[in-house]
Motif scaffolding. Sequence first.
Motif, short mmCIF file in Angstrom:
data_model
loop_
_atom_site.label_atom_id
_atom_site.label_comp_id
_atom_site.label_asym_id
_atom_site.label_seq_id
_atom_site.Cartn_x
_atom_site.Cartn_y
_atom_site.Cartn_z
N MET A 9 0.84 -1.21 0.00
CA MET A 9 0.00 0.00 0.00
C MET A 9 0.87 1.25 0.00
O MET A 9 0.61 2.21 -0.75
CB MET A 9 -0.93 -0.01 1.21
N CYS A 10 1.91 1.25 0.81
CA CYS A 10 2.82 2.40 0.87
C CYS A 10 3.49 2.62 -0.49
O CYS A 10 3.56 3.75 -0.99
CB CYS A 10 3.86 2.16 1.95
N ALA A 11 3.97 1.53 -1.09
CA ALA A 11 4.67 1.62 -2.37
C ALA A 11 3.76 2.17 -3.46
O ALA A 11 4.16 3.05 -4.24
CB ALA A 11 5.21 0.25 -2.76
N ALA A 12 2.53 1.65 -3.53
CA ALA A 12 1.59 2.11 -4.56
C ALA A 12 1.25 3.59 -4.37
O ALA A 12 1.21 4.36 -5.34
CB ALA A 12 0.32 1.27 -4.52
N THR A 13 1.05 4.00 -3.12
CA THR A 13 0.70 5.39 -2.83
C THR A 13 1.85 6.32 -3.22
O THR A 13 1.64 7.37 -3.84
CB THR A 13 0.36 5.56 -1.34
N ALA A 14 3.07 5.93 -2.87
CA ALA A 14 4.23 6.75 -3.21
C ALA A 14 4.46 6.78 -4.72
O ALA A 14 4.75 7.82 -5.31
CB ALA A 14 5.47 6.22 -2.49
N GLY A 15 4.31 5.62 -5.36
CA GLY A 15 4.51 5.54 -6.80
C GLY A 15 3.53 6.41 -7.57
O GLY A 15 3.88 7.02 -8.59
N GLN A 16 2.31 6.49 -7.06
CA GLN A 16 1.29 7.31 -7.72
C GLN A 16 1.61 8.80 -7.63
O GLN A 16 1.06 9.61 -8.38
CB GLN A 16 -0.09 7.01 -7.11
N ARG A 17 2.48 9.16 -6.73
CA ARG A 17 2.94 10.55 -6.61
C ARG A 17 4.15 10.82 -7.49
O ARG A 17 4.76 11.89 -7.42
CB ARG A 17 3.28 10.87 -5.14
N ASP A 59 -1.49 -4.69 -9.07
CA ASP A 59 -1.93 -3.86 -10.19
C ASP A 59 -1.74 -2.38 -9.88
O ASP A 59 -1.34 -1.59 -10.74
CB ASP A 59 -3.40 -4.14 -10.53
N GLU A 60 -2.04 -1.99 -8.62
CA GLU A 60 -1.82 -0.60 -8.22
C GLU A 60 -0.34 -0.24 -8.29
O GLU A 60 0.03 0.85 -8.73
CB GLU A 60 -2.35 -0.38 -6.80
N CYS A 61 0.51 -1.16 -7.85
CA CYS A 61 1.96 -0.92 -7.91
C CYS A 61 2.44 -0.85 -9.36
O CYS A 61 3.24 0.02 -9.72
CB CYS A 61 2.70 -2.03 -7.17
N ALA A 62 1.94 -1.75 -10.20
CA ALA A 62 2.36 -1.76 -11.60
C ALA A 62 1.96 -0.47 -12.30
O ALA A 62 2.74 0.11 -13.07
CB ALA A 62 1.75 -2.97 -12.31
N ALA A 63 0.75 0.00 -12.00
CA ALA A 63 0.27 1.24 -12.62
C ALA A 63 1.11 2.44 -12.20
O ALA A 63 1.19 3.44 -12.92
CB ALA A 63 -1.19 1.47 -12.25
N ALA A 64 1.75 2.33 -11.04
CA ALA A 64 2.58 3.42 -10.53
C ALA A 64 4.07 3.17 -10.78
O ALA A 64 4.92 3.87 -10.22
CB ALA A 64 2.33 3.60 -9.03
N ALA A 65 4.36 2.16 -11.62
CA ALA A 65 5.74 1.83 -12.00
C ALA A 65 6.61 1.44 -10.81
O ALA A 65 7.83 1.64 -10.81
CB ALA A 65 6.37 2.98 -12.77
N VAL A 66 6.00 0.86 -9.78
CA VAL A 66 6.75 0.37 -8.62
C VAL A 66 7.48 -0.92 -9.02
O VAL A 66 6.90 -1.81 -9.64
CB VAL A 66 5.80 0.08 -7.44
N GLN A 67 8.74 -1.02 -8.66
CA GLN A 67 9.50 -2.25 -8.90
C GLN A 67 9.43 -3.13 -7.66
O GLN A 67 9.46 -2.63 -6.54
CB GLN A 67 10.96 -1.92 -9.24
N ILE A 68 9.32 -4.43 -7.88
CA ILE A 68 9.23 -5.38 -6.77
C ILE A 68 10.28 -6.46 -6.95
O ILE A 68 10.36 -7.08 -8.02
CB ILE A 68 7.82 -6.01 -6.69
N ALA A 69 11.09 -6.68 -5.92
CA ALA A 69 12.11 -7.73 -5.94
C ALA A 69 11.80 -8.76 -4.87
O ALA A 69 11.73 -8.42 -3.68
CB ALA A 69 13.49 -7.12 -5.71
N VAL A 70 11.58 -10.01 -5.28
CA VAL A 70 11.36 -11.09 -4.32
C VAL A 70 12.63 -11.93 -4.20
O VAL A 70 13.57 -11.76 -4.97
CB VAL A 70 10.16 -11.98 -4.73
#
Length: 392
Positions: free
Chosen positions: A16-24, A115-126
């Motif tokens: 949630m934090c990542a998506a919110t920040a990415g959207q900014r 999907d929210e993260c992807a729309a905000a171009a957030v990168q995710i590393a597992v």
Amino acid sequence: MRYDVIVIGGGAAGLMCAATAGQRGRRVLVIEHANRVGKKILMSGGGRCNFTNLEVGARNYLSANPHFCKSALARYTPAHFIGLVERHGIAWHEKELGQLFCDESSKQIVRLLLDECAAAAVQIAVNCSVEQVERGADGFRLRTSALGELSCGSLVVASGGLSIPSLGASGYGYQLARQFGHTVLPTRAGLVPLTLSGAPLDDFAPLAGIALPVETRANGQAFRAGLLFTHRGLSGPAILQISSYWQPKDELRVDWLPNLDALDYLSEQQHTHPNAELRTALAGVLPSRFAQRLCERWLPSRPLKQFRAQELKELAARLHDWPIVASGTEGYRTAEVTLGGVDTHELSSATMESRKVPGLHFVGEVVDVTGWLGGYNFQWAWASGHAAGEVV
């Protein structure tokens, strides 16, 4: 590689934090040490994810700083998350007591967040562990197992608590907090089954599998919900709820008939069925095996006509206030949450930012804010993650 924001932990609060920040427009990376994000979301609510509760307030949370959660919860409410769920076309229903679940699967909530993260171009590393964190003049430098050296202006710790280690839980967030001079309040398992031992276990073990509605009470708190007898002790929502308030050696009381006046019922049964045994009368309002066990071990089962009025009064009072000596809990292995954590007196309630280290934020379960059973912990994850995401 340089990022504006790095989030440690790919759970509910972190995503949630990542998506919110990415959207900014922030350049955001989420680092998750497990092989996939959202593992705890996937197993929640019996696979349907109890994603929030309609009746969220500070009273639904435990914290050494009980007012801390108010700001974030007021600014990101259940209605906000419901709106997000509906925008993603996820059907949901209210089960009971304001608890909201997906109609289909908890996978839908994980997909929503991704999907929210992807729309905000957030990168995710597992499959990526953080091995070292240092603070420099321009933010933070991290050494990781999979991505090597990284740097960022803002660092968000969303690594969760100690609950359910089989899903990858660890104490890394607490370790990081201490590294940067933060107080970590003592942790213990919450929303967890209670164990019995010795005579109490012998008394109740034959009832394993039986469930009934009760009211549990400990340390001035009470919950009405279901109780389940297990081979090791007691579980069910009423026990999980009270477990967050109870500790070993504390008094635990159970009302076996919370929705009934036991004295009125027994008096009426004595009048209408004077020859019926007590166990038979109790089996009319309690599971029959449980009623039988009560009368085998503790209550005198004889025809109701043989009980004096005072005896019925004492029986009724006992049924409404039954002492149980629990020996402990099942621990973090099955606990839904971790009580305690990063001391909120050292964080901003508006932004989750450290008062000691600018640019360092703590969100979700790693913080000393723990909700009741019923969607409250997810709402704290959404609200605290959103609060940090708006400023990092």
